[in-house]
Motif scaffolding. Structure first.
Motif, PDB file in Angstrom:
ATOM      1  N   THR A  52       0.914  -1.076   0.028  1.00 37.87           N
ATOM      2  CA  THR A  52       0.070   0.062   0.257  1.00 37.87           C
ATOM      3  C   THR A  52       0.868   1.230   0.032  1.00 37.87           C
ATOM      4  OG1 THR A  52      -1.902  -0.972   1.185  1.00 37.87           O
ATOM      5  CG2 THR A  52      -1.895   1.159   1.102  1.00 37.87           C
ATOM      6  N   ALA A  53       0.983   2.047  -1.214  1.00 37.84           N
ATOM      7  CA  ALA A  53       1.690   3.171  -1.200  1.00 37.84           C
ATOM      8  C   ALA A  53       0.977   4.234  -1.154  1.00 37.84           C
ATOM      9  CB  ALA A  53       2.362   3.053  -2.579  1.00 37.84           C
ATOM     10  N   GLN A  54      -0.331   4.339  -1.260  1.00 37.18           N
ATOM     11  CA  GLN A  54      -1.139   5.576  -1.456  1.00 37.18           C
ATOM     12  C   GLN A  54      -2.364   5.307  -0.718  1.00 37.18           C
ATOM     13  OE1 GLN A  54      -1.482   7.463  -5.167  1.00 37.18           O
ATOM     14  NE2 GLN A  54       0.608   6.733  -5.944  1.00 37.18           N
ATOM     15  N   ILE A  55      -2.865   6.261   0.065  1.00 40.07           N
ATOM     16  CA  ILE A  55      -4.168   6.168   0.647  1.00 40.07           C
ATOM     17  C   ILE A  55      -4.682   7.665   0.387  1.00 40.07           C
ATOM     18  CG2 ILE A  55      -3.274   6.849   3.124  1.00 40.07           C
ATOM     19  CD1 ILE A  55      -5.987   4.149   2.754  1.00 40.07           C
ATOM     20  N   GLY A  56      -6.121   7.719   0.196  1.00 40.46           N
ATOM     21  CA  GLY A  56      -6.416   8.999   0.243  1.00 40.46           C
ATOM     22  C   GLY A  56      -8.200   9.028   0.161  1.00 40.46           C
ATOM     23  N   ARG A  57      -8.545  10.302  -0.150  1.00 43.33           N
ATOM     24  CA  ARG A  57     -10.205  10.562   0.067  1.00 43.33           C
ATOM     25  C   ARG A  57     -10.675  11.001  -1.295  1.00 43.33           C
ATOM     26  NH1 ARG A  57     -13.473  13.525   4.579  1.00 43.33           N
ATOM     27  NH2 ARG A  57     -15.465  13.662   3.158  1.00 43.33           N
ATOM     28  N   PHE A  58     -11.834  10.739  -1.589  1.00 47.09           N
ATOM     29  CA  PHE A  58     -12.536  11.373  -2.685  1.00 47.09           C
ATOM     30  C   PHE A  58     -13.438  12.300  -2.041  1.00 47.09           C
ATOM     31  CE2 PHE A  58     -16.898  11.654  -4.870  1.00 47.09           C
ATOM     32  CZ  PHE A  58     -16.237  12.183  -5.975  1.00 47.09           C
ATOM     33  N   LEU A  63       6.488   7.572   1.358  1.00 46.26           N
ATOM     34  CA  LEU A  63       7.834   7.500   0.754  1.00 46.26           C
ATOM     35  C   LEU A  63       8.529   6.465   1.441  1.00 46.26           C
ATOM     36  CD1 LEU A  63       8.304  11.184   0.266  1.00 46.26           C
ATOM     37  CD2 LEU A  63       7.594   9.772  -1.303  1.00 46.26           C
ATOM     38  N   PHE A  64       9.052   5.623   0.907  1.00 44.76           N
ATOM     39  CA  PHE A  64       9.803   4.369   1.561  1.00 44.76           C
ATOM     40  C   PHE A  64      11.278   4.744   1.573  1.00 44.76           C
ATOM     41  CE2 PHE A  64       6.308   2.263  -1.011  1.00 44.76           C
ATOM     42  CZ  PHE A  64       5.452   1.928  -0.047  1.00 44.76           C
ATOM     43  N   LEU A  65      11.369   5.636   2.432  1.00 41.01           N
ATOM     44  CA  LEU A  65      12.763   6.042   2.963  1.00 41.01           C
ATOM     45  C   LEU A  65      13.092   5.662   4.453  1.00 41.01           C
ATOM     46  CD1 LEU A  65      11.962   9.972   2.044  1.00 41.01           C
ATOM     47  CD2 LEU A  65      13.143   8.206   0.653  1.00 41.01           C
ATOM     48  N   GLU A  66      14.418   5.547   4.488  1.00 45.06           N
ATOM     49  CA  GLU A  66      14.901   5.210   5.842  1.00 45.06           C
ATOM     50  C   GLU A  66      14.317   5.999   7.046  1.00 45.06           C
ATOM     51  OE1 GLU A  66      16.694   2.514   7.218  1.00 45.06           O
ATOM     52  OE2 GLU A  66      16.265   1.702   5.242  1.00 45.06           O
ATOM     53  N   TYR A 108       8.788  -3.960  10.530  1.00 45.01           N
ATOM     54  CA  TYR A 108       8.644  -2.387  10.524  1.00 45.01           C
ATOM     55  C   TYR A 108       7.624  -1.944   9.698  1.00 45.01           C
ATOM     56  CZ  TYR A 108      11.194  -3.104   6.153  1.00 45.01           C
ATOM     57  OH  TYR A 108      11.722  -3.568   4.832  1.00 45.01           O
ATOM     58  N   TYR A 109       7.184  -0.581  10.027  1.00 41.36           N
ATOM     59  CA  TYR A 109       6.197   0.050   8.713  1.00 41.36           C
ATOM     60  C   TYR A 109       6.822   1.473   8.614  1.00 41.36           C
ATOM     61  CZ  TYR A 109       4.551   2.338  12.978  1.00 41.36           C
ATOM     62  OH  TYR A 109       4.539   2.893  14.417  1.00 41.36           O
ATOM     63  N   TYR A 110       5.980   2.082   7.637  1.00 41.11           N
ATOM     64  CA  TYR A 110       6.503   3.496   7.044  1.00 41.11           C
ATOM     65  C   TYR A 110       5.560   4.554   7.741  1.00 41.11           C
ATOM     66  CZ  TYR A 110       9.777   1.126   4.302  1.00 41.11           C
ATOM     67  OH  TYR A 110      10.810   0.622   3.741  1.00 41.11           O
ATOM     68  N   GLU A 111       5.947   5.402   8.333  1.00 41.46           N
ATOM     69  CA  GLU A 111       5.201   6.443   8.941  1.00 41.46           C
ATOM     70  C   GLU A 111       4.696   7.341   7.743  1.00 41.46           C
ATOM     71  OE1 GLU A 111       5.762   7.354  13.285  1.00 41.46           O
ATOM     72  OE2 GLU A 111       7.689   7.899  12.269  1.00 41.46           O
ATOM     73  N   PRO A 112       3.723   8.293   8.024  1.00 40.61           N
ATOM     74  CA  PRO A 112       3.206   8.518   9.348  1.00 40.61           C
ATOM     75  C   PRO A 112       1.944   7.632   9.394  1.00 40.61           C
ATOM     76  CG  PRO A 112       2.210  10.278   7.989  1.00 40.61           C
ATOM     77  CD  PRO A 112       3.356   9.445   7.116  1.00 40.61           C
ATOM     78  N   SER A 113       1.231   7.404  10.866  1.00 39.82           N
ATOM     79  CA  SER A 113       0.040   6.622  10.895  1.00 39.82           C
ATOM     80  C   SER A 113      -1.053   7.903  10.855  1.00 39.82           C
ATOM     81  CB  SER A 113      -0.029   6.125  12.274  1.00 39.82           C
ATOM     82  OG  SER A 113      -1.222   5.636  12.637  1.00 39.82           O
TER      83      SER A 113
END
Length: 188
Positions: A42-48, A131-134, A147-152
């Motif tokens: 899951t790289a993107q989450i958003g709203r209509f 963004l899949f950054l360290e 691990y996961y990528y922030e933010p929540s």
């Protein structure tokens, strides 16, 4: 050189006035936090956001609630047009819109006014692109290898689809479990 005339039937010019502000969506504390897990599916989450106003409006500001454990977390904001089947289609913004997410549990605001994007009659999608950054990586407390990528991102539980979409393995899907706490400010 030969002259060639092109006849236009109609030209419509709109100028931003900034006299009226409208807010669409609610910012509230959610009961769910949305992150991108280590599998990066899951790289993107958003709203209509639907356009129910019938007025000529422009995008002004985008706000979202999120929790972040680090100071250096950054995401990219993407604005999508609505496709034939109601799903996100082509990206409207030509340049990256980076957003540095505040440490802690805060409202984050992105100024969209300089983009001069008119709110389309068919609505619009605002997406947060992980963004899949360290610097965005956060390891779990119980399992050092997970691990996961922030933010929540704050979201509210729902019984069925309301407005939230996500990109899973390069395919758009409706979310029927939660609605992200996003707000869009519009101006004339």
């Amino acid at each position: 050189m030969e002259e060639d005339f092109i006849e236009l039937k109609e030209v419509l010019l709109s100028k931003k006035v900034n006299a009226k502000k409208i807010k669409v969506g609610k910012l509230k504390n959610g009961d769910v936090g949305v992150v991108s897990e280590m599998n990066k599916e899951t790289a993107q989450i958003g709203r209509f956001f639907s356009n129910d106003s019938g007025e000529t409006l422009f995008l002004d500001k985008f706000r979202f609630k999120a929790i972040c454990a680090t100071r250096n977390c950054i995401v990219n904001i993407l604005i999508y047009a609505v496709g034939k089947n109601g799903e996100p289609a082509e990206i409207i913004n030509r340049n990256n819109i980076p957003c540095k997410v505040k440490k802690g549990h805060h409202i984050n605001e992105v100024d969209l006014s300089d983009l001069n994007i008119q709110f389309p009659p068919e609505g619009i999608f605002i997406m947060v692109n992980y963004l899949f950054l360290e610097q965005n990586k956060l390891f779990g407390n119980k399992n050092e290898n997970w691990y996961y990528y922030e933010p929540s991102i704050d979201a509210a539980s729902v019984e069925s689809y309301t407005d939230t979409w996500y990109n899973y393995n390069n395919e758009w899907k409706k979310n029927d479990k939660y609605s992200v706490c996003f707000q869009l400010s519009l101006t004339n």
